[in-house]
Scaffold this active site. Structure first.
Site, mmCIF file in Angstrom:
data_model
loop_
_atom_site.group_PDB
_atom_site.id
_atom_site.type_symbol
_atom_site.label_atom_id
_atom_site.label_comp_id
_atom_site.label_asym_id
_atom_site.label_seq_id
_atom_site.Cartn_x
_atom_site.Cartn_y
_atom_site.Cartn_z
ATOM 1 N N HIS A 1 39.748 90.109 81.031
ATOM 2 C CA HIS A 1 38.909 90.582 82.140
ATOM 3 C C HIS A 1 37.730 91.378 81.572
ATOM 4 O O HIS A 1 37.875 92.060 80.555
ATOM 5 C CB HIS A 1 39.741 91.451 83.085
ATOM 6 N N GLU B 1 33.955 84.868 86.282
ATOM 7 C CA GLU B 1 33.645 86.125 86.954
ATOM 8 C C GLU B 1 32.334 86.689 86.422
ATOM 9 O O GLU B 1 32.331 87.432 85.417
ATOM 10 C CB GLU B 1 34.767 87.143 86.711
HETATM 11 P P1 PGA Z 1 35.997 92.202 93.009
HETATM 12 O O1 PGA Z 1 36.731 92.106 91.585
HETATM 13 O O2 PGA Z 1 36.607 91.134 93.901
HETATM 14 O O3 PGA Z 1 36.285 93.590 93.491
HETATM 15 O O4 PGA Z 1 34.551 91.946 92.784
HETATM 16 C C1 PGA Z 1 37.092 90.870 91.020
HETATM 17 C C2 PGA Z 1 37.711 91.076 89.673
HETATM 18 O O5 PGA Z 1 37.289 91.981 88.947
HETATM 19 O O6 PGA Z 1 38.660 90.355 89.288
#
Ligand code: PGA
Length: 253
Positions: A99, A171
């Site tokens: 992440h 992401e």
């Molecule tokens: P968010 O986070 O939906 O709050 O933008 C997603 C993530 O970090 O996995």
């Protein structure tokens, strides 16, 4: 094989007692269609300290549990770390790896992430592998180059066999926790690129989720895109009603 998922990343939110309440609210309200009816995987990823209470709360339900990180080795003198084997025995089936918050605050590299993927799959966990570019990189037109280099380095370190069967989450860092999601078109073009790049590396069995400010309002539009297999949800997974709406949006797609 491509599968569809909605995965909640609770990050460092919820005390064990609060996590149990949230998991119970979600399991009571989410109807998860079975695999025979185009089913979807629903996974909750609470903090380590809440895994046990959430696993017990979800016991016997169609919702699975994942951790937010693991060490790449099975055991050893690594104070504060947690092995994939321990997570599996506890009752986890998934683990989020790489992440952007781990990359940023713990300086994790693509090579370390690849090693963790190899360790996690060896133990029997399914990794959820995160990639994505910063705002500066997108503005400099480097999105594809950045994502390509992350995917290549991770795959080389993990090995193609370990990558097959993983879940990848695209992401974009500028979309995480900002309330500004990528548009469906922006996400779709990166997902299609990641899929074809993985294919060129020999990774044929992959599901690709979008993550970054997914809410009950934008989920349906994102899920309508050909290469988006679901979502990794942060903030909106902390409220049972919004998480359940996102699960319903994917089930209807
Ligand atoms: P968010 O986070 O939906 O709050 O933008 C997603 C993530 O970090 O996995």
């Amino acid at each position: 094989m491509r599968s569809r998922y909605v995965i909640g990343n609770w990050k460092m939110h919820t005390l064990p007692s609060e996590a149990e309440v949230l998991a119970r609210e979600i399991v009571e309200h989410a109807s998860v269609p079975p695999a025979s009816e185009g089913g979807i995987g629903v996974v909750l990823c609470p903090p380590f300290t809440s895994l046990n209470s959430v696993i017990h709360t979800l016991n016997g339900s169609a919702i699975s549990v994942g951790a937010q990180d693991c060490h790449h080795l099975a055991q050893g003198a690594y104070t504060g770390d947690v092995s994939a084997q321990a997570l599996l025995e506890l009752g986890c089936s998934y683990v989020i790896l790489g992440h952007s918050e781990r990359r940023r605050y713990h300086l994790e590299t693509d090579i370390q992430i690849g090693q963790k993927i190899a360790g996690a799959t060896e133990a029997g966990l399914c990794p959820i592998v995160c990639v994505g570019e910063t705002a500066e990189q997108r503005n400099a037109d480097l999105t594809f180059r950045v994502v390509e280099s992350q995917v290549t380095a991770i795959t080389h370190a993990a090995g193609v066999d370990a990558m097959n069967g993983c879940i990848v989450a695209y992401e974009p860092i500028w979309a995480i926790g900002t309330g500004v999601s990528a548009t469906a078109n922006q996400a779709q073009e990166v997902h299609a690129f990641v899929r074809s790049h993985l294919l060129s590396l020999g990774v044929i069995d992959i599901s690709i989720l979008y993550g970054g400010s997914v809410t009950s309002s934008n989920a349906s539009e994102l899920f309508a895109s050909a290469d988006i297999d679901g979502a990794l949800v942060g903030g909106a997974s902390l409220l049972a009603s919004s998480f359940v709406s996102i699960v319903e949006a994917l089930a209807k797609t």
